[in-house]
Design an enzyme around this catalytic site. Structure first.
Site, PDB file in Angstrom:
ATOM      1  N   GLY A  11      20.063  -4.094  -3.089  1.00 29.96           N
ATOM      2  CA  GLY A  11      20.925  -2.974  -3.476  1.00 29.96           C
ATOM      3  C   GLY A  11      21.454  -3.037  -4.892  1.00 29.96           C
ATOM      4  O   GLY A  11      22.589  -2.646  -5.153  1.00 29.96           O
ATOM      5  N   SER A  12      20.629  -3.474  -5.844  1.00 31.66           N
ATOM      6  CA  SER A  12      21.145  -3.597  -7.212  1.00 31.66           C
ATOM      7  C   SER A  12      21.417  -2.217  -7.815  1.00 31.66           C
ATOM      8  O   SER A  12      22.385  -2.038  -8.561  1.00 31.66           O
ATOM      9  CB  SER A  12      20.202  -4.423  -8.099  1.00 31.66           C
ATOM     10  OG  SER A  12      19.185  -3.625  -8.635  1.00 31.66           O
ATOM     11  N   ASN A  13      20.592  -1.241  -7.489  1.00 33.23           N
ATOM     12  CA  ASN A  13      20.879   0.109  -7.982  1.00 33.23           C
ATOM     13  C   ASN A  13      22.108   0.693  -7.289  1.00 33.23           C
ATOM     14  O   ASN A  13      22.860   1.458  -7.906  1.00 33.23           O
ATOM     15  CB  ASN A  13      19.652   1.016  -7.809  1.00 33.23           C
ATOM     16  CG  ASN A  13      18.670   0.881  -8.969  1.00 33.23           C
ATOM     17  OD1 ASN A  13      19.043   1.106 -10.113  1.00 33.23           O
ATOM     18  ND2 ASN A  13      17.443   0.486  -8.685  1.00 33.23           N
ATOM     19  N   ARG A  90      11.849   3.072   3.507  1.00 30.79           N
ATOM     20  CA  ARG A  90      11.236   3.938   4.506  1.00 30.79           C
ATOM     21  C   ARG A  90      10.966   5.320   3.903  1.00 30.79           C
ATOM     22  O   ARG A  90      11.750   5.819   3.097  1.00 30.79           O
ATOM     23  CB  ARG A  90      12.140   4.091   5.731  1.00 30.79           C
ATOM     24  CG  ARG A  90      12.517   2.759   6.381  1.00 30.79           C
ATOM     25  CD  ARG A  90      13.191   2.976   7.723  1.00 30.79           C
ATOM     26  NE  ARG A  90      12.342   3.785   8.573  1.00 30.79           N
ATOM     27  CZ  ARG A  90      11.274   3.323   9.234  1.00 30.79           C
ATOM     28  NH1 ARG A  90      10.944   2.053   9.155  1.00 30.79           N
ATOM     29  NH2 ARG A  90      10.546   4.128   9.977  1.00 30.79           N
ATOM     30  N   LEU A  92      11.028   9.220   4.190  1.00 34.43           N
ATOM     31  CA  LEU A  92      11.879  10.122   4.972  1.00 34.43           C
ATOM     32  C   LEU A  92      11.037  11.194   5.663  1.00 34.43           C
ATOM     33  O   LEU A  92      10.096  11.733   5.078  1.00 34.43           O
ATOM     34  CB  LEU A  92      12.922  10.790   4.074  1.00 34.43           C
ATOM     35  CG  LEU A  92      13.843   9.869   3.264  1.00 34.43           C
ATOM     36  CD1 LEU A  92      14.982  10.679   2.648  1.00 34.43           C
ATOM     37  CD2 LEU A  92      14.399   8.734   4.102  1.00 34.43           C
ATOM     38  N   HIS A 108      12.240   4.924  -8.834  1.00 31.25           N
ATOM     39  CA  HIS A 108      10.988   4.187  -8.623  1.00 31.25           C
ATOM     40  C   HIS A 108      10.619   3.453  -9.905  1.00 31.25           C
ATOM     41  O   HIS A 108      10.682   4.036 -10.991  1.00 31.25           O
ATOM     42  CB  HIS A 108       9.871   5.168  -8.224  1.00 31.25           C
ATOM     43  CG  HIS A 108       8.591   4.466  -7.899  1.00 31.25           C
ATOM     44  ND1 HIS A 108       8.370   3.852  -6.699  1.00 31.25           N
ATOM     45  CD2 HIS A 108       7.483   4.246  -8.639  1.00 31.25           C
ATOM     46  CE1 HIS A 108       7.166   3.294  -6.704  1.00 31.25           C
ATOM     47  NE2 HIS A 108       6.612   3.516  -7.867  1.00 31.25           N
ATOM     48  N   GLU A 141       8.686  15.046   1.159  1.00 34.51           N
ATOM     49  CA  GLU A 141       8.121  14.286   2.272  1.00 34.51           C
ATOM     50  C   GLU A 141       6.992  13.349   1.866  1.00 34.51           C
ATOM     51  O   GLU A 141       6.555  12.522   2.654  1.00 34.51           O
ATOM     52  CB  GLU A 141       7.617  15.250   3.357  1.00 34.51           C
ATOM     53  CG  GLU A 141       8.762  15.830   4.167  1.00 34.51           C
ATOM     54  CD  GLU A 141       8.274  16.937   5.082  1.00 34.51           C
ATOM     55  OE1 GLU A 141       7.578  16.605   6.056  1.00 34.51           O
ATOM     56  OE2 GLU A 141       8.550  18.105   4.788  1.00 34.51           O
ATOM     57  N   ASP A 144       7.120   8.912  -3.113  1.00 28.48           N
ATOM     58  CA  ASP A 144       7.344   8.845  -4.576  1.00 28.48           C
ATOM     59  C   ASP A 144       6.752  10.044  -5.297  1.00 28.48           C
ATOM     60  O   ASP A 144       6.022   9.906  -6.287  1.00 28.48           O
ATOM     61  CB  ASP A 144       6.739   7.531  -5.135  1.00 28.48           C
ATOM     62  CG  ASP A 144       7.371   6.310  -4.481  1.00 28.48           C
ATOM     63  OD1 ASP A 144       8.572   6.365  -4.174  1.00 28.48           O
ATOM     64  OD2 ASP A 144       6.657   5.315  -4.271  1.00 28.48           O
ATOM     65  N   GLU A 173      16.533   0.948 -15.001  1.00 30.60           N
ATOM     66  CA  GLU A 173      16.765   1.707 -13.762  1.00 30.60           C
ATOM     67  C   GLU A 173      18.242   2.018 -13.588  1.00 30.60           C
ATOM     68  O   GLU A 173      18.629   3.138 -13.271  1.00 30.60           O
ATOM     69  CB  GLU A 173      16.281   0.902 -12.544  1.00 30.60           C
ATOM     70  CG  GLU A 173      14.777   0.810 -12.415  1.00 30.60           C
ATOM     71  CD  GLU A 173      14.369  -0.016 -11.202  1.00 30.60           C
ATOM     72  OE1 GLU A 173      14.937   0.182 -10.112  1.00 30.60           O
ATOM     73  OE2 GLU A 173      13.473  -0.874 -11.357  1.00 30.60           O
TER      74      GLU A 173
END
Lengths: 206, 206
Positions: A11-13, A90, A92, A108, A141, A144, A173
């Site tokens: 979770g760095s972002n 995941r 979505l 990304h 959907e 990326d 990022e």
């Protein structure tokens, strides 16, 4: 703007977003919940330390749609306006996308459409590109794939490993994600098809 | 280094190479022939004006391999060391690639592997990327695919059309192609798999 952040790992972002909100860089915004699909995501502790509510919602034996519906339910309950994916591993489903139309963003670590999917930095090193980077985009959907908000080019050095390149890109990022969220919080963006524009009234002062 | 250049159209990169050789920017080099597969390629006149021998070798009814063999024959006859594609609109067959191993280079107006093929700038605008660019690469049998020598990032502006973007990228193509040919003429490059390295002895002074 009430922000919900989805993570699967360190979770760095997510931390970068939380800190930027605290510093007032993303105006009128609050991170209201951090949700992980992995019980052992290191980011969960970091969110708690920063006083953010956290939830673990593992996929377990549900279908993808059931799992997504559970997460959407928790986000809606907290009146989340914007969903940020930050290393959420995941794809979505339509259930999720339709619940937050044009209100889900992802980052990304490549210049999309190059190197979508896992290990983008490794893909870049192995392909031998001289320039890679990172992309903040709205989520659709496809993996990326959604409309691109911002991109930043990052040089690939000839002695780079996937790890050194990933570290270098990661610095950008954090900046790029915050910059994109600022544009969204200020309602400066307009999506037309696949293209994201700065609204006309902001173009001169951009 | 005896250079042969293949064109199909206006040959703006061909002119950039010819002029750079004349200015001495690509050391110990000479452009010995410009070959077009199209009789009406505007670049042919430009090459003639600059005192370069020109040949038209149309594909006509030959197979791809026969056509390539004809071109290879003319290049070999002139002892060409390096083949530069400059808007040459045909994919090279194995016959051609094998005749000049790692001695054929191309320029493409995108940051490969994004947007290979025709109308790369239009593809980029329609995809909505914020950064595109250009790539100089060694040529293999796959379209716009071989090991990458140099890349340059170019900003895509939100009011860009395919034409304005193409014009902006083209300025950088000329510089990048010359820079890559300089590295080749000075024998500074080493190819390992898909990756192109500056030879170790040149890394400090690069």
């Amino acid at each position: 703007m009430r922000i919900g952040i989805l993570i699967s790992g360190r979770g760095s972002n997510m931390v970068a977003i939380v800190e930027a909100v605290k510093r007032g860089e993303i105006p009128n915004s609050e991170v209201v919940v951090v949700i992980s699909d992995k019980a052992n995501a290191a980011g969960i502790e970091k969110a708690k330390e920063r006083g953010i509510e956290t939830l673990i919602i593992p996929k377990a034996k549900q279908t993808r749609e059931e799992h997504d519906a559970r997460i959407v339910e928790e986000l809606k309950k907290r009146e989340v306006d914007l969903v940020c994916l930050a290393g959420y591993m995941r794809l979505l489903s339509k259930v999720f996308i339709d619940a937050f139309p044009n209100r889900i963003v992802n980052i990304h670590p490549s210049l999309l459409p190059a190197f979508p999917g896992l290990e983008a930095q490794k893909q870049a090193v192995e392909y031998g590109v001289k320039i890679s980077g990172c992309t903040v985009h709205f989520v659709d959907e496809e993996l990326d794939h959604g409309p691109i908000i911002l991109q930043r080019a990052v040089e690939v050095k000839q002695d780079d490993t996937p790890e050194t390149l990933a570290d270098r890109i990661l610095q950008y990022e954090h900046q790029l994600y915050v910059e994109a969220l600022k544009l969204i919080a200020e309602n400066k963006l307009e999506i037309k098809g696949r293209r994201v524009f700065l609204r006309q009234e902001f173009q001169k002062n951009a």
